[in-house]
Design a protein around this motif. Structure first.
Motif, PDB file in Angstrom:
ATOM      1  N   SER A   1      38.344  -7.964  -9.474  1.00  0.00           N
ATOM      2  CA  SER A   1      38.989  -6.328  -9.699  1.00  0.00           C
ATOM      3  C   SER A   1      38.887  -6.325  -8.507  1.00  0.00           C
ATOM      4  O   SER A   1      40.263  -5.487  -8.481  1.00  0.00           O
ATOM      5  N   PHE A   2      38.386  -6.179  -7.269  1.00  0.00           N
ATOM      6  CA  PHE A   2      38.486  -5.761  -6.415  1.00  0.00           C
ATOM      7  C   PHE A   2      40.364  -6.385  -5.246  1.00  0.00           C
ATOM      8  O   PHE A   2      40.375  -5.800  -4.950  1.00  0.00           O
ATOM      9  N   VAL A   3      40.022  -8.067  -5.881  1.00  0.00           N
ATOM     10  CA  VAL A   3      41.440  -8.310  -5.098  1.00  0.00           C
ATOM     11  C   VAL A   3      42.754  -7.950  -5.736  1.00  0.00           C
ATOM     12  O   VAL A   3      43.721  -6.991  -4.601  1.00  0.00           O
TER      13      VAL A   3
ATOM     14  N   SER B   1      44.881 -14.120 -17.863  1.00  0.00           N
ATOM     15  CA  SER B   1      42.793 -14.576 -18.798  1.00  0.00           C
ATOM     16  C   SER B   1      43.204 -15.473 -18.863  1.00  0.00           C
ATOM     17  O   SER B   1      43.185 -16.467 -17.886  1.00  0.00           O
ATOM     18  N   THR B   2      40.848 -15.748 -18.079  1.00  0.00           N
ATOM     19  CA  THR B   2      40.961 -16.979 -17.870  1.00  0.00           C
ATOM     20  C   THR B   2      39.117 -17.038 -18.311  1.00  0.00           C
ATOM     21  O   THR B   2      38.627 -16.007 -19.446  1.00  0.00           O
ATOM     22  N   GLN B   3      38.858 -18.247 -18.604  1.00  0.00           N
ATOM     23  CA  GLN B   3      37.387 -18.057 -19.350  1.00  0.00           C
ATOM     24  C   GLN B   3      36.510 -17.553 -19.360  1.00  0.00           C
ATOM     25  O   GLN B   3      36.321 -17.778 -17.834  1.00  0.00           O
ATOM     26  N   GLU B   4      35.821 -16.375 -20.157  1.00  0.00           N
ATOM     27  CA  GLU B   4      34.751 -15.885 -20.002  1.00  0.00           C
ATOM     28  C   GLU B   4      33.303 -16.634 -18.999  1.00  0.00           C
ATOM     29  O   GLU B   4      33.211 -17.997 -20.302  1.00  0.00           O
TER      30      GLU B   4
ATOM     31  N   ASP C   1      31.400 -12.368  -8.995  1.00  0.00           N
ATOM     32  CA  ASP C   1      33.341 -13.576  -9.173  1.00  0.00           C
ATOM     33  C   ASP C   1      33.749 -12.218 -10.235  1.00  0.00           C
ATOM     34  O   ASP C   1      35.346 -12.382  -9.357  1.00  0.00           O
ATOM     35  N   ALA C   2      33.025 -11.683 -10.876  1.00  0.00           N
ATOM     36  CA  ALA C   2      34.356 -10.813 -12.103  1.00  0.00           C
ATOM     37  C   ALA C   2      34.967  -9.623 -10.967  1.00  0.00           C
ATOM     38  O   ALA C   2      35.577  -8.898 -11.251  1.00  0.00           O
TER      39      ALA C   2
ATOM     40  N   LEU D   1      31.675  -3.023  -6.650  1.00  0.00           N
ATOM     41  CA  LEU D   1      31.677  -4.532  -6.116  1.00  0.00           C
ATOM     42  C   LEU D   1      30.454  -5.127  -4.957  1.00  0.00           C
ATOM     43  O   LEU D   1      29.524  -5.013  -5.028  1.00  0.00           O
ATOM     44  N   GLN D   2      29.939  -4.000  -4.404  1.00  0.00           N
ATOM     45  CA  GLN D   2      29.057  -3.681  -3.607  1.00  0.00           C
ATOM     46  C   GLN D   2      27.408  -3.721  -4.667  1.00  0.00           C
ATOM     47  O   GLN D   2      26.845  -4.232  -3.768  1.00  0.00           O
TER      48      GLN D   2
END
Length: 282
Positions: free
Chosen positions: A229-231, A211-214, A224-225, A244-245
């Motif tokens: 997700s892609f990675v 989990s990361t800060q929103e 960034d998000a 992503l595109q």
């Protein structure tokens, strides 16, 4: 010195300067534009807010340009050309040009990196290492903007006329907005940046996301998000690639709007500086 619509009385000054009952209309207009920019939402981090602020800066500097060209302004500048504040005014005009150029170059570089990232994904043969390298390049290009664009305005350490005070205020608000823009496009806060790539590394090799800060929702944070997700979903990347595109395309559109606004602003800065130099050199 003769009384002008730009002067004010101050018992701290060796020379008496009196202010007419009604300041020049351009002084009032500039102050209105300044007030509007100063009361805008400083905590908001959306592209629409920054677009509005850049438009406001264009209007403000258009007003300043007209103010500089007034005969009364030219008289004040010529009579006090040897004063310290005149040198500071010229130095300030260079600072504005420098920071505007840094912001524009940073945006163009980010746009170039975004296109390269899209190209790698479209070629299908972009492997994990290549994609990761391009993601690193993309985010690093944004991180560098804050370091390059950090500029402090000169201090107002002496009493100034109304004209000089106004021009100083214009410089301060302009630098403040441009620096905020640089921070906006740089992505996550610097305190998080050292941990960001450890997170990406985990996403590449682990089965769950920490989990990361929103982040504030804007085109930069959305990318960034989408990158995270892609990675993480490398094994199901067809849907993630499309998402992503799409985010990268939205980002490019916002960047282009910013660049065009900065180009207009840069031209305003040039015209004002040229006018100042022409007045002082005559």
């Amino acid at each position: 010195m003769a009384s002008t619509p730009f002067s004010q009385t101050s018992h701290h000054q060796p020379r008496s300067k009196s202010l007419p009952c009604k300041p020049h209309p351009l002084i009032l207009q500039c102050n209105q534009h300044l007030g509007s920019l100063e009361t805008s939402d400083a905590n908001s981090s959306s592209s629409s807010v920054f677009s509005h602020k850049l438009t406001g800066l264009q209007t403000l500097h258009d007003c300043v340009e007209k103010l500089v060209l007034l005969p009364l302004t030219q008289e004040v500048l010529v009579q006090e050309r040897q004063e310290k504040w005149v040198d500071e005014l010229l130095e300030g005009s260079l600072r504005l040009l420098d920071v505007c150029t840094v912001a524009k170059d940073a945006l163009l570089h980010t746009k170039e990196c975004a296109r390269e990232l899209q190209s790698i994904m479209r070629r299908k043969r972009g492997g994990e290492v290549e994609v990761t390298a391009e993601v690193r390049k993309f985010l690093a290009s944004r991180k560098a903007t804050v370091k390059k664009g950090k500029v402090s305005p000169s201090n107002k350490d002496h009493q100034t006329t109304t004209l000089v005070s106004l021009l100083k205020d214009v410089e301060v608000i302009t630098l403040s907005i441009l620096e905020s823009l640089l921070i906006f496009i740089s992505g996550p806060a610097q305190s998080k940046s050292s941990n960001y790539w450890s997170l990406v590394s985990k996403l590449m090799h682990n089965k769950k996301v920490s989990s990361t800060q929103e982040a504030d929702h804007n085109e930069f944070s959305n990318v960034d998000a989408a990158l995270q997700s892609f990675v993480f979903h490398m094994t199901r990347k067809s849907d993630n690639i499309n998402h992503l595109q799409s985010q990268l395309e939205n980002l490019e559109s916002v960047i282009q709007d910013f660049v065009e606004a900065l180009e207009i602003l840069f031209k305003r800065f040039i015209k004002i500086r040229v006018s100042l130099l022409n007045i002082l050199n005559h």
